[in-house]
Design a protein around this motif. Structure first.
Motif, PDB file in Angstrom:
ATOM      1  N   ILE A  61      41.757  46.742  39.341  1.00  0.00           N
ATOM      2  CA  ILE A  61      40.705  46.917  38.057  1.00  0.00           C
ATOM      3  C   ILE A  61      40.164  47.849  38.072  1.00  0.00           C
ATOM      4  O   ILE A  61      39.910  48.400  36.800  1.00  0.00           O
ATOM      5  CB  ILE A  61      39.470  45.356  38.252  1.00  0.00           C
ATOM      6  N   ALA A  62      39.729  48.567  39.182  1.00  0.00           N
ATOM      7  CA  ALA A  62      39.173  49.982  39.084  1.00  0.00           C
ATOM      8  C   ALA A  62      40.048  50.862  38.562  1.00  0.00           C
ATOM      9  O   ALA A  62      39.578  51.745  37.646  1.00  0.00           O
ATOM     10  CB  ALA A  62      38.630  50.310  40.528  1.00  0.00           C
ATOM     11  N   ASP A  63      41.232  50.806  39.173  1.00  0.00           N
ATOM     12  CA  ASP A  63      42.376  51.803  38.508  1.00  0.00           C
ATOM     13  C   ASP A  63      42.439  51.629  36.959  1.00  0.00           C
ATOM     14  O   ASP A  63      42.691  52.599  36.290  1.00  0.00           O
ATOM     15  CB  ASP A  63      43.592  51.658  39.301  1.00  0.00           C
ATOM     16  N   GLN A  64      42.580  50.312  36.265  1.00  0.00           N
ATOM     17  CA  GLN A  64      42.781  50.189  35.075  1.00  0.00           C
ATOM     18  C   GLN A  64      41.566  50.591  34.379  1.00  0.00           C
ATOM     19  O   GLN A  64      41.815  51.371  33.340  1.00  0.00           O
ATOM     20  CB  GLN A  64      42.790  48.724  35.048  1.00  0.00           C
ATOM     21  N   LYS A  65      40.173  50.535  34.697  1.00  0.00           N
ATOM     22  CA  LYS A  65      39.095  51.169  34.201  1.00  0.00           C
ATOM     23  C   LYS A  65      39.173  52.399  34.021  1.00  0.00           C
ATOM     24  O   LYS A  65      38.834  53.138  33.128  1.00  0.00           O
ATOM     25  CB  LYS A  65      37.809  50.707  34.926  1.00  0.00           C
ATOM     26  N   GLU A  66      39.545  53.071  35.162  1.00  0.00           N
ATOM     27  CA  GLU A  66      39.796  54.548  35.034  1.00  0.00           C
ATOM     28  C   GLU A  66      40.946  54.830  34.091  1.00  0.00           C
ATOM     29  O   GLU A  66      40.603  55.867  32.910  1.00  0.00           O
ATOM     30  CB  GLU A  66      40.098  55.024  36.264  1.00  0.00           C
ATOM     31  N   GLU A  67      41.973  54.517  33.837  1.00  0.00           N
ATOM     32  CA  GLU A  67      42.995  54.588  32.865  1.00  0.00           C
ATOM     33  C   GLU A  67      42.587  54.548  31.560  1.00  0.00           C
ATOM     34  O   GLU A  67      42.765  55.284  30.662  1.00  0.00           O
ATOM     35  CB  GLU A  67      44.175  53.611  33.197  1.00  0.00           C
ATOM     36  N   ILE A  68      41.875  53.147  31.269  1.00  0.00           N
ATOM     37  CA  ILE A  68      41.155  53.139  30.037  1.00  0.00           C
ATOM     38  C   ILE A  68      40.235  54.173  29.777  1.00  0.00           C
ATOM     39  O   ILE A  68      40.058  54.545  28.384  1.00  0.00           O
ATOM     40  CB  ILE A  68      40.329  51.604  29.889  1.00  0.00           C
ATOM     41  N   ALA A  69      39.409  54.723  30.633  1.00  0.00           N
ATOM     42  CA  ALA A  69      38.432  55.706  30.323  1.00  0.00           C
ATOM     43  C   ALA A  69      39.197  57.092  29.981  1.00  0.00           C
ATOM     44  O   ALA A  69      38.783  57.711  29.010  1.00  0.00           O
ATOM     45  CB  ALA A  69      37.436  55.743  31.635  1.00  0.00           C
ATOM     46  N   GLU A  70      40.157  57.138  30.508  1.00  0.00           N
ATOM     47  CA  GLU A  70      40.972  58.313  30.354  1.00  0.00           C
ATOM     48  C   GLU A  70      41.745  58.352  28.949  1.00  0.00           C
ATOM     49  O   GLU A  70      41.539  59.421  28.015  1.00  0.00           O
ATOM     50  CB  GLU A  70      42.025  58.563  31.319  1.00  0.00           C
ATOM     51  N   PHE A 114      30.761  45.759  38.180  1.00  0.00           N
ATOM     52  CA  PHE A 114      31.627  46.595  37.042  1.00  0.00           C
ATOM     53  C   PHE A 114      30.541  46.628  35.926  1.00  0.00           C
ATOM     54  O   PHE A 114      31.102  47.722  35.357  1.00  0.00           O
ATOM     55  CB  PHE A 114      32.904  45.675  36.822  1.00  0.00           C
ATOM     56  N   LYS A 115      29.823  45.512  35.722  1.00  0.00           N
ATOM     57  CA  LYS A 115      28.970  45.969  34.273  1.00  0.00           C
ATOM     58  C   LYS A 115      27.991  47.383  34.557  1.00  0.00           C
ATOM     59  O   LYS A 115      27.774  47.855  33.867  1.00  0.00           O
ATOM     60  CB  LYS A 115      28.095  44.861  34.168  1.00  0.00           C
ATOM     61  N   ARG A 116      27.841  47.380  35.751  1.00  0.00           N
ATOM     62  CA  ARG A 116      26.741  48.644  36.382  1.00  0.00           C
ATOM     63  C   ARG A 116      27.757  49.747  36.569  1.00  0.00           C
ATOM     64  O   ARG A 116      27.205  50.672  36.914  1.00  0.00           O
ATOM     65  CB  ARG A 116      25.951  48.254  37.544  1.00  0.00           C
ATOM     66  N   ASN A 117      28.837  49.803  36.152  1.00  0.00           N
ATOM     67  CA  ASN A 117      29.963  50.923  36.397  1.00  0.00           C
ATOM     68  C   ASN A 117      30.038  51.339  37.813  1.00  0.00           C
ATOM     69  O   ASN A 117      30.342  52.645  38.250  1.00  0.00           O
ATOM     70  CB  ASN A 117      29.732  51.892  35.673  1.00  0.00           C
ATOM     71  N   LEU A 118      29.829  50.373  38.816  1.00  0.00           N
ATOM     72  CA  LEU A 118      30.096  50.832  40.431  1.00  0.00           C
ATOM     73  C   LEU A 118      31.656  50.917  40.555  1.00  0.00           C
ATOM     74  O   LEU A 118      32.408  50.404  39.900  1.00  0.00           O
ATOM     75  CB  LEU A 118      29.414  49.697  41.265  1.00  0.00           C
TER      76      LEU A 118
END
Length: 102
Positions: free
Chosen positions: A90-99, A27-31
């Protein structure tokens, strides 16, 4: 995931810590969660070569009931499925945060 203790005294097996570090680094490497899951699949699916089987290891293996091994395999599969589902959340949440940041 198998652990010993509770709260701040909770301790994990070294192989569990290795998996958690792998996920955090991914996740740190944005995978993506899929990339991390693929990496975990490669990481967990290991072949171990045994150079020489001894009478002691043979006897120990034969003493373990087959049901125990099947039960352990089922628990491991459930844990991996739960980890995969958590990684997707977690990936979905990261995408939502980015949006939301956009």
């Amino acid at each position: 995931m198998p652990s010993v203790g509770e709260g701040r005294k909770k301790r994990y097996r070294p192989e569990t810590v290795e998996v958690l570090r792998f996920i955090a680094e991914g996740f740190k490497r944005n995978l993506t969660a899929t990339d991390i899951e693929d990496g975990l699949t490669r990481m967990v699916a290991r072949n171990i070569e045994v150079e020489k089987e001894t009478a002691i290891t043979t006897a120990a293996t034969q003493q373990q009931p087959e049901n125990e091994l099947k039960q352990y395999a089922l628990q491991l599969q459930i844990a991996l499925e739960q980890m995969s589902a958590t990684m997707q959340i977690i990936a979905d949440q990261k995408e939502e945060i980015a949006e939301l940041q956009k």
